[in-house]
Structures are given as C-alpha cells and as structure tokens.
Design a protein around this motif. Structure first.
Motif, mmCIF file in Angstrom:
data_model
loop_
_atom_site.group_PDB
_atom_site.id
_atom_site.type_symbol
_atom_site.label_atom_id
_atom_site.label_comp_id
_atom_site.label_asym_id
_atom_site.label_seq_id
_atom_site.Cartn_x
_atom_site.Cartn_y
_atom_site.Cartn_z
ATOM 1 N N MET A 1 -19.512 -14.472 -32.727
ATOM 2 C CA MET A 1 -18.243 -13.796 -32.535
ATOM 3 C C MET A 1 -18.150 -13.210 -31.130
ATOM 4 O O MET A 1 -17.108 -13.250 -30.526
ATOM 5 C CB MET A 1 -18.103 -12.696 -33.592
ATOM 6 N N ASN A 2 -19.238 -12.696 -30.608
ATOM 7 C CA ASN A 2 -19.235 -12.122 -29.280
ATOM 8 C C ASN A 2 -18.920 -13.193 -28.240
ATOM 9 O O ASN A 2 -18.185 -12.943 -27.298
ATOM 10 C CB ASN A 2 -20.585 -11.461 -28.994
ATOM 11 N N LEU A 3 -19.472 -14.394 -28.404
ATOM 12 C CA LEU A 3 -19.206 -15.497 -27.490
ATOM 13 C C LEU A 3 -17.728 -15.856 -27.530
ATOM 14 O O LEU A 3 -17.106 -16.066 -26.493
ATOM 15 C CB LEU A 3 -20.057 -16.716 -27.867
ATOM 16 N N LEU A 4 -17.151 -15.891 -28.707
ATOM 17 C CA LEU A 4 -15.737 -16.218 -28.853
ATOM 18 C C LEU A 4 -14.861 -15.178 -28.150
ATOM 19 O O LEU A 4 -13.886 -15.527 -27.492
ATOM 20 C CB LEU A 4 -15.371 -16.307 -30.335
ATOM 21 N N LYS A 5 -15.234 -13.911 -28.261
ATOM 22 C CA LYS A 5 -14.476 -12.861 -27.586
ATOM 23 C C LYS A 5 -14.557 -13.026 -26.074
ATOM 24 O O LYS A 5 -13.555 -12.895 -25.378
ATOM 25 C CB LYS A 5 -15.016 -11.479 -27.963
ATOM 26 N N LYS A 6 -15.749 -13.318 -25.558
ATOM 27 C CA LYS A 6 -15.915 -13.483 -24.117
ATOM 28 C C LYS A 6 -15.095 -14.654 -23.603
ATOM 29 O O LYS A 6 -14.406 -14.545 -22.593
ATOM 30 C CB LYS A 6 -17.388 -13.703 -23.765
ATOM 31 N N LEU A 7 -15.176 -15.785 -24.296
ATOM 32 C CA LEU A 7 -14.419 -16.955 -23.869
ATOM 33 C C LEU A 7 -12.918 -16.697 -23.941
ATOM 34 O O LEU A 7 -12.179 -17.094 -23.035
ATOM 35 C CB LEU A 7 -14.793 -18.165 -24.727
ATOM 36 N N SER A 8 -12.479 -16.020 -24.979
ATOM 37 C CA SER A 8 -11.057 -15.708 -25.114
ATOM 38 C C SER A 8 -10.588 -14.808 -23.981
ATOM 39 O O SER A 8 -9.511 -15.021 -23.416
ATOM 40 C CB SER A 8 -10.788 -15.028 -26.452
ATOM 41 N N MET A 9 -11.382 -13.826 -23.640
ATOM 42 C CA MET A 9 -11.016 -12.918 -22.557
ATOM 43 C C MET A 9 -10.971 -13.654 -21.217
ATOM 44 O O MET A 9 -10.069 -13.425 -20.409
ATOM 45 C CB MET A 9 -12.004 -11.743 -22.474
ATOM 46 N N ILE A 10 -11.933 -14.535 -20.974
ATOM 47 C CA ILE A 10 -11.961 -15.293 -19.722
ATOM 48 C C ILE A 10 -10.720 -16.176 -19.623
ATOM 49 O O ILE A 10 -10.059 -16.222 -18.584
ATOM 50 C CB ILE A 10 -13.249 -16.129 -19.615
ATOM 51 N N ILE A 11 -10.406 -16.860 -20.686
ATOM 52 C CA ILE A 11 -9.241 -17.751 -20.686
ATOM 53 C C ILE A 11 -7.954 -16.951 -20.512
ATOM 54 O O ILE A 11 -7.087 -17.323 -19.717
ATOM 55 C CB ILE A 11 -9.206 -18.597 -21.972
ATOM 56 N N LEU A 12 -7.820 -15.841 -21.236
ATOM 57 C CA LEU A 12 -6.625 -15.010 -21.126
ATOM 58 C C LEU A 12 -6.480 -14.440 -19.717
ATOM 59 O O LEU A 12 -5.387 -14.464 -19.139
ATOM 60 C CB LEU A 12 -6.675 -13.877 -22.152
ATOM 61 N N LEU A 13 -7.559 -13.957 -19.156
ATOM 62 C CA LEU A 13 -7.524 -13.421 -17.804
ATOM 63 C C LEU A 13 -7.129 -14.510 -16.813
ATOM 64 O O LEU A 13 -6.328 -14.275 -15.906
ATOM 65 C CB LEU A 13 -8.884 -12.838 -17.431
ATOM 66 N N GLY A 14 -7.681 -15.691 -17.001
ATOM 67 C CA GLY A 14 -7.357 -16.798 -16.100
ATOM 68 C C GLY A 14 -5.903 -17.188 -16.163
ATOM 69 O O GLY A 14 -5.250 -17.384 -15.127
ATOM 70 N N LEU A 15 -5.370 -17.311 -17.363
ATOM 71 C CA LEU A 15 -3.963 -17.679 -17.507
ATOM 72 C C LEU A 15 -3.051 -16.609 -16.919
ATOM 73 O O LEU A 15 -2.043 -16.920 -16.279
ATOM 74 C CB LEU A 15 -3.629 -17.917 -18.977
ATOM 75 N N THR A 16 -3.410 -15.362 -17.117
ATOM 76 C CA THR A 16 -2.613 -14.267 -16.560
ATOM 77 C C THR A 16 -2.634 -14.305 -15.037
ATOM 78 O O THR A 16 -1.599 -14.154 -14.387
ATOM 79 C CB THR A 16 -3.143 -12.909 -17.063
ATOM 80 N N THR A 17 -3.809 -14.520 -14.471
ATOM 81 C CA THR A 17 -3.947 -14.581 -13.013
ATOM 82 C C THR A 17 -3.120 -15.719 -12.440
ATOM 83 O O THR A 17 -2.390 -15.543 -11.460
ATOM 84 C CB THR A 17 -5.423 -14.751 -12.621
ATOM 85 N N GLY A 19 -0.574 -17.229 -13.786
ATOM 86 C CA GLY A 19 0.842 -16.937 -13.980
ATOM 87 C C GLY A 19 1.387 -15.968 -12.946
ATOM 88 O O GLY A 19 2.478 -16.171 -12.405
ATOM 89 N N MET A 20 0.625 -14.945 -12.646
ATOM 90 C CA MET A 20 1.062 -13.969 -11.653
ATOM 91 C C MET A 20 1.104 -14.589 -10.262
ATOM 92 O O MET A 20 2.014 -14.323 -9.486
ATOM 93 C CB MET A 20 0.151 -12.744 -11.679
ATOM 94 N N MET A 21 0.131 -15.406 -9.955
ATOM 95 C CA MET A 21 0.111 -16.041 -8.636
ATOM 96 C C MET A 21 1.269 -17.019 -8.478
ATOM 97 O O MET A 21 1.857 -17.122 -7.407
ATOM 98 C CB MET A 21 -1.213 -16.747 -8.410
ATOM 99 N N ALA A 22 1.578 -17.738 -9.532
ATOM 100 C CA ALA A 22 2.655 -18.721 -9.451
ATOM 101 C C ALA A 22 4.002 -18.032 -9.225
ATOM 102 O O ALA A 22 4.849 -18.560 -8.517
ATOM 103 C CB ALA A 22 2.682 -19.553 -10.726
ATOM 104 N N CYS A 23 4.179 -16.878 -9.808
ATOM 105 C CA CYS A 23 5.451 -16.172 -9.666
ATOM 106 C C CYS A 23 5.589 -15.515 -8.302
ATOM 107 O O CYS A 23 6.671 -15.497 -7.729
ATOM 108 C CB CYS A 23 5.580 -15.091 -10.742
ATOM 109 N N SER A 24 4.536 -14.955 -7.773
ATOM 110 C CA SER A 24 4.651 -14.169 -6.555
ATOM 111 C C SER A 24 4.358 -14.965 -5.296
ATOM 112 O O SER A 24 4.897 -14.684 -4.246
ATOM 113 C CB SER A 24 3.717 -12.962 -6.619
ATOM 114 N N ASP A 25 3.525 -15.976 -5.376
ATOM 115 C CA ASP A 25 3.037 -16.643 -4.176
ATOM 116 C C ASP A 25 3.688 -17.993 -3.936
ATOM 117 O O ASP A 25 3.889 -18.395 -2.798
ATOM 118 C CB ASP A 25 1.518 -16.789 -4.280
ATOM 119 N N ASN A 26 3.960 -18.736 -4.990
ATOM 120 C CA ASN A 26 4.546 -20.065 -4.906
ATOM 121 C C ASN A 26 3.693 -21.026 -4.087
ATOM 122 O O ASN A 26 4.192 -21.931 -3.461
ATOM 123 C CB ASN A 26 5.969 -20.021 -4.355
#
Length: 64
Positions: A1-17, A19-26
């Motif tokens: 379960m701990n591994l799943l949480k870590k992977l989920s957080m990494i993926i979520l953080l990556g997608l957020t990053t 997304g933010m870069m695509a909107c502000s930087d183009n």
C-alpha cells in the motif's frame, strides 16, 4: 500500500506540474523535459521499492 501511495503521489505531482507549465509557459520543450524527468523519477522509485521488497524477502538477487 505504501508503494501505491508513493507512485500515486509522483504521478499526481507530475500531471499537476505539466498542466501548470502548459498553461503558463506554452513551451512544449520545457513540458517535455519535465515529463521525462518525472518518468525517470517514477522509474527510480519503482526500482527502489522492488529492491526493498526483495531485500525484505531475503531474495538471492536483490536487483530488479
């Protein structure tokens, strides 16, 4: 379960990053570099978790 949480957080953080870069930087190149970096980090996290599991099971070959 701990591994799943870590992977989920990494993926979520990556997608957020990305997304933010695509909107502000183009700049597709910068976003691509960030995605590459995130994928490398995620791969390293998975490999580390695999090695930890093998170490815990006292496997003969600790490398994944």
């Amino acid at each position: 379960m701990n591994l799943l949480k870590k992977l989920s957080m990494i993926i979520l953080l990556g997608l957020t990053t990305v997304g933010m870069m695509a909107c502000s930087d183009n700049k597709a190149e910068n976003a691509g570099e960030k995605v590459d970096e995130m994928m490398t980090d995620a791969g390293n996290a998975v490999e580390d978790a695999c090695e930890d599991v093998k170490e815990g099971l006292k496997a003969e070959d600790p490398n994944c």
